[in-house]
Design a protein around this motif. Structure first.
Motif, mmCIF file in Angstrom:
data_model
loop_
_atom_site.group_PDB
_atom_site.id
_atom_site.type_symbol
_atom_site.label_atom_id
_atom_site.label_comp_id
_atom_site.label_asym_id
_atom_site.label_seq_id
_atom_site.Cartn_x
_atom_site.Cartn_y
_atom_site.Cartn_z
ATOM 1 N N ASP A 1 0.827 -1.209 0.000
ATOM 2 C CA ASP A 1 0.000 0.000 0.000
ATOM 3 C C ASP A 1 0.859 1.257 0.000
ATOM 4 O O ASP A 1 0.586 2.213 -0.727
ATOM 5 C CB ASP A 1 -0.930 0.031 1.216
ATOM 6 N N TYR B 1 2.539 1.668 -3.460
ATOM 7 C CA TYR B 1 1.552 2.122 -4.439
ATOM 8 C C TYR B 1 1.220 3.592 -4.248
ATOM 9 O O TYR B 1 1.033 4.333 -5.204
ATOM 10 C CB TYR B 1 0.263 1.309 -4.356
ATOM 11 N N ALA B 2 1.166 4.030 -2.995
ATOM 12 C CA ALA B 2 0.847 5.428 -2.692
ATOM 13 C C ALA B 2 2.051 6.350 -2.837
ATOM 14 O O ALA B 2 1.908 7.568 -2.766
ATOM 15 C CB ALA B 2 0.279 5.533 -1.275
ATOM 16 N N ASP C 1 4.468 6.588 -0.691
ATOM 17 C CA ASP C 1 4.686 7.135 0.647
ATOM 18 C C ASP C 1 6.017 6.621 1.209
ATOM 19 O O ASP C 1 6.078 5.592 1.884
ATOM 20 C CB ASP C 1 3.516 6.734 1.547
ATOM 21 N N GLU D 1 -4.494 4.866 -7.933
ATOM 22 C CA GLU D 1 -5.250 5.508 -6.855
ATOM 23 C C GLU D 1 -5.489 4.504 -5.741
ATOM 24 O O GLU D 1 -5.945 3.400 -5.975
ATOM 25 C CB GLU D 1 -6.578 6.031 -7.375
ATOM 26 N N VAL D 2 -5.158 4.891 -4.525
ATOM 27 C CA VAL D 2 -5.323 4.019 -3.369
ATOM 28 C C VAL D 2 -6.439 4.585 -2.519
ATOM 29 O O VAL D 2 -6.413 5.747 -2.131
ATOM 30 C CB VAL D 2 -4.019 3.940 -2.544
#
Length: 93
Positions: A27, A30-31, A33, A90-91
């Motif tokens: 996650d 994918y973001a 971050d 888009e998450v």
């Protein structure tokens, strides 16, 4: 499929403990971050260290668990297709 809380997904307690970190890492990647990615790496180092292993092995342990979650033999272009399709990047929060 429902897994009982006391049932192993992998047959190995350390690996079982890393599974949720790997999904959180996916996650975060994918973001995009980077801070969250670093937090997850630090958490993995703590988990690995608590099990008596070298914390430097945390990255390899995360990679190994992640590899087990990917279908073997799949073409890299297919595995990374989400990067080419903006809607898949888009998450949901």
């Amino acid at each position: 499929m429902t897994i009982a809380p006391d049932q192993s997904l992998t047959g190995d307690p350390l690996t079982d403990e890393l599974v949720p970190l790997v999904t959180a890492l996916a996650d975060a990647v994918y973001a995009g971050d980077a801070a969250r990615t670093a937090e997850i790496r630090a958490h993995a180092e703590a988990v690995v260290s608590a099990r008596g292993a070298d914390p430097a092995e945390a990255g390899w342990a995360l990679a190994t668990v992640a590899a087990a979650m990917v279908p073997g033999g799949a073409h890299p272009r297919l595995l990374l297709a989400w990067r080419a399709i903006p809607a898949l990047q888009e998450v949901d929060p």
